[in-house]
Design a protein around this motif. Structure first.
Motif, short mmCIF file in Angstrom:
data_model
loop_
_atom_site.label_atom_id
_atom_site.label_comp_id
_atom_site.label_asym_id
_atom_site.label_seq_id
_atom_site.Cartn_x
_atom_site.Cartn_y
_atom_site.Cartn_z
N SER A 1 -6.53 0.06 16.29
CA SER A 1 -7.48 0.32 17.37
C SER A 1 -8.88 0.62 16.85
O SER A 1 -9.87 0.42 17.54
N GLU A 2 -8.96 1.08 15.61
CA GLU A 2 -10.26 1.36 14.99
C GLU A 2 -10.78 0.16 14.20
O GLU A 2 -11.85 0.24 13.59
N GLY A 3 -10.02 -0.94 14.20
CA GLY A 3 -10.45 -2.13 13.50
C GLY A 3 -10.45 -1.99 11.98
O GLY A 3 -11.19 -2.67 11.30
N ARG A 4 -9.62 -1.11 11.50
CA ARG A 4 -9.56 -0.88 10.05
C ARG A 4 -8.38 -1.61 9.44
O ARG A 4 -7.51 -2.09 10.15
N GLU A 5 -8.36 -1.65 8.12
CA GLU A 5 -7.22 -2.20 7.40
C GLU A 5 -6.38 -1.06 6.86
O GLU A 5 -6.90 0.02 6.56
N LEU A 6 -5.08 -1.31 6.74
CA LEU A 6 -4.19 -0.30 6.16
C LEU A 6 -4.47 -0.15 4.68
O LEU A 6 -4.57 -1.14 3.95
N SER A 7 -4.60 1.08 4.23
CA SER A 7 -4.77 1.32 2.80
C SER A 7 -3.45 1.01 2.09
O SER A 7 -2.40 0.91 2.73
N ASP A 8 -3.51 0.89 0.79
CA ASP A 8 -2.29 0.63 0.02
C ASP A 8 -1.27 1.75 0.24
O ASP A 8 -0.08 1.50 0.39
N GLY A 9 -1.74 2.99 0.29
CA GLY A 9 -0.84 4.12 0.50
C GLY A 9 -0.14 4.06 1.85
O GLY A 9 1.06 4.32 1.95
N LEU A 10 -0.89 3.72 2.91
CA LEU A 10 -0.28 3.60 4.23
C LEU A 10 0.69 2.43 4.28
O LEU A 10 1.75 2.53 4.88
N GLN A 11 0.34 1.33 3.64
CA GLN A 11 1.26 0.19 3.59
C GLN A 11 2.55 0.58 2.88
O GLN A 11 3.63 0.19 3.31
N ASP A 12 2.44 1.36 1.82
CA ASP A 12 3.63 1.80 1.09
C ASP A 12 4.52 2.68 1.97
O ASP A 12 5.74 2.64 1.86
N PHE A 13 3.91 3.49 2.84
CA PHE A 13 4.69 4.34 3.74
C PHE A 13 5.26 3.54 4.90
O PHE A 13 6.44 3.61 5.20
N ILE A 14 4.42 2.77 5.56
CA ILE A 14 4.83 2.07 6.78
C ILE A 14 5.83 0.96 6.50
O ILE A 14 6.81 0.81 7.23
N GLY A 15 5.63 0.19 5.46
CA GLY A 15 6.50 -0.94 5.17
C GLY A 15 7.98 -0.61 5.17
O GLY A 15 8.75 -1.18 5.93
N PRO A 16 8.43 0.34 4.33
CA PRO A 16 9.86 0.63 4.27
C PRO A 16 10.40 1.38 5.50
O PRO A 16 11.59 1.47 5.68
#
Length: 64
Positions: A31-46
């Motif tokens: 909603s903020e038009g941002r990209e997921l940081s590597d850390g957030l991707q590491d958390f969200i993915g699994p």
């Protein structure tokens, strides 16, 4: 894997809130038009069930 656990000692329960938190983080970042940081991707993915299935998780694993 990082997990977020919600506790309610007054009602005597706890639960894994990781999937709820992951969804909300994705929603807010999008909603903020941002990209997921590597850390957030590491958390969200699994955390997301579709990603866990793709990684070879069994039905029992998805119940966690």
């Amino acid at each position: 894997m990082l997990r977020v656990v919600a506790f309610n000692p007054a009602e005597g329960w706890s639960r894994d809130a990781s999937e709820d938190i992951a969804r909300e983080l994705e929603r807010r970042v999008a909603s903020e038009g941002r990209e997921l940081s590597d850390g957030l991707q590491d958390f969200i993915g699994p955390v997301r069930p579709e990603d866990r299935r793709a990684a070879g998780a069994t039905a029992a694993d998805l119940e966690d």
